[in-house]
Write a protein that holds these residues in place. Structure first.
Motif, PDB file in Angstrom:
ATOM      1  N   GLU A   1      -0.222 -13.789  -7.667  1.00 15.16           N
ATOM      2  CA  GLU A   1      -1.397 -13.354  -8.430  1.00 15.16           C
ATOM      3  C   GLU A   1      -2.541 -12.925  -7.520  1.00 15.16           C
ATOM      4  OE1 GLU A   1      -2.419 -16.159 -11.504  1.00 15.16           O
ATOM      5  OE2 GLU A   1      -0.382 -16.119 -12.334  1.00 15.16           O
ATOM      6  N   LEU A   2      -2.720 -13.607  -6.389  1.00 15.25           N
ATOM      7  CA  LEU A   2      -3.752 -13.191  -5.434  1.00 15.25           C
ATOM      8  C   LEU A   2      -3.450 -11.801  -4.883  1.00 15.25           C
ATOM      9  CD1 LEU A   2      -4.341 -16.500  -3.456  1.00 15.25           C
ATOM     10  CD2 LEU A   2      -5.983 -15.347  -4.954  1.00 15.25           C
ATOM     11  N   ARG A   3      -2.184 -11.568  -4.531  1.00 15.26           N
ATOM     12  CA  ARG A   3      -1.797 -10.251  -4.020  1.00 15.26           C
ATOM     13  C   ARG A   3      -1.968  -9.168  -5.086  1.00 15.26           C
ATOM     14  NH1 ARG A   3       3.145 -13.077  -1.015  1.00 15.26           N
ATOM     15  NH2 ARG A   3       2.281 -13.126   1.096  1.00 15.26           N
ATOM     16  N   ALA A   4      -1.613  -9.480  -6.318  1.00 17.91           N
ATOM     17  CA  ALA A   4      -1.772  -8.515  -7.412  1.00 17.91           C
ATOM     18  C   ALA A   4      -3.250  -8.197  -7.629  1.00 17.91           C
ATOM     19  CB  ALA A   4      -1.144  -9.046  -8.696  1.00 17.91           C
ATOM     20  N   SER A   5      -4.086  -9.206  -7.556  1.00 17.86           N
ATOM     21  CA  SER A   5      -5.525  -9.008  -7.718  1.00 17.86           C
ATOM     22  C   SER A   5      -6.071  -8.094  -6.618  1.00 17.86           C
ATOM     23  CB  SER A   5      -6.238 -10.367  -7.688  1.00 17.86           C
ATOM     24  OG  SER A   5      -7.629 -10.207  -7.734  1.00 17.86           O
ATOM     25  N   ALA A   6      -5.619  -8.306  -5.381  1.00 17.16           N
ATOM     26  CA  ALA A   6      -6.061  -7.462  -4.265  1.00 17.16           C
ATOM     27  C   ALA A   6      -5.576  -6.027  -4.437  1.00 17.16           C
ATOM     28  CB  ALA A   6      -5.573  -8.044  -2.940  1.00 17.16           C
ATOM     29  N   ARG A   7      -4.339  -5.854  -4.923  1.00 20.84           N
ATOM     30  CA  ARG A   7      -3.824  -4.495  -5.159  1.00 20.84           C
ATOM     31  C   ARG A   7      -4.659  -3.782  -6.216  1.00 20.84           C
ATOM     32  NH1 ARG A   7       1.038  -7.054  -4.974  1.00 20.84           N
ATOM     33  NH2 ARG A   7       1.278  -6.921  -7.225  1.00 20.84           N
ATOM     34  N   ARG A   8      -5.022  -4.506  -7.282  1.00 22.01           N
ATOM     35  CA  ARG A   8      -5.836  -3.887  -8.333  1.00 22.01           C
ATOM     36  C   ARG A   8      -7.177  -3.423  -7.793  1.00 22.01           C
ATOM     37  NH1 ARG A   8      -3.709  -8.101 -11.438  1.00 22.01           N
ATOM     38  NH2 ARG A   8      -5.570  -9.367 -11.098  1.00 22.01           N
ATOM     39  N   GLU A   9      -7.725  -4.173  -6.847  1.00 23.30           N
ATOM     40  CA  GLU A   9      -8.998  -3.793  -6.248  1.00 23.30           C
ATOM     41  C   GLU A   9      -8.859  -2.478  -5.481  1.00 23.30           C
ATOM     42  OE1 GLU A   9     -12.265  -5.674  -3.229  1.00 23.30           O
ATOM     43  OE2 GLU A   9     -11.111  -7.046  -4.490  1.00 23.30           O
TER      44      GLU A   9
END
Length: 151
Positions: free
Chosen positions: A11-19
């Motif tokens: 989820e942290l990686r997904a959040s960073a990708r969305r950014e």
């Protein structure tokens, strides 16, 4: 139900990708690899309000330097570098890298290369795959996860 470390990392990686910023992706990956992406750390936030953005875990990089979490001096310097990559702090690199061991220097170098766009595709969903990596993320040992690089 408590989230697993793997779910939090995902989820942290997904959040960073969305950014959409490579520097934020590098900051998250460095946070994960240095084992500071676990529940209980005040900068790991779980959003459960759909009106406040995507659900799931995110990193609040502003809290990294504001919190009084008991860590060693080298861990504090790594956290400062994470916050700097995320654009939340200015770090004097001469002070930031002083005293880091080879494992952690390799992680910092890989994070800087990633933030610059000169990382390699390792199938982690964070990388572009082109051009070849200038300084790749260190390989994980067999049986170890992304959090295996202890300080």
């Amino acid at each position: 139900m408590e989230a697993t470390d793997e779910q939090i990392r995902r989820e942290l990686r997904a959040s960073a990708r969305r950014e959409g910023l490579l520097a934020s992706q590098a900051a998250v990956e460095l946070l994960i690899r240095c084992e500071f992406a676990r529940p209980g750390y005040p900068w790991i936030i779980r959003n459960e309000d759909p009106d406040a953005g995507p659900l799931g875990y995110t990193a609040d990089f502003e809290r990294i330097l504001d919190e009084t979490v008991p860590v060693s001096g080298s861990q504090r310097r790594l956290l400062a570098i994470v916050a700097s990559l995320a654009g939340r702090a200015e770090v004097n690199l001469a002070d930031g890298v002083a005293g880091l061991d080879r494992t952690n220097i390799a992680l910092v170098l890989a994070a800087i290369a990633h933030a610059n766009g000169t990382h390699e595709d390792r199938g982690d969903g964070l990388t572009t795959g082109f051009p070849p990596g200038l300084f790749p993320w260190p390989a994980e040992q067999a049986g170890e996860g992304p959090d295996s690089h202890r300080m």
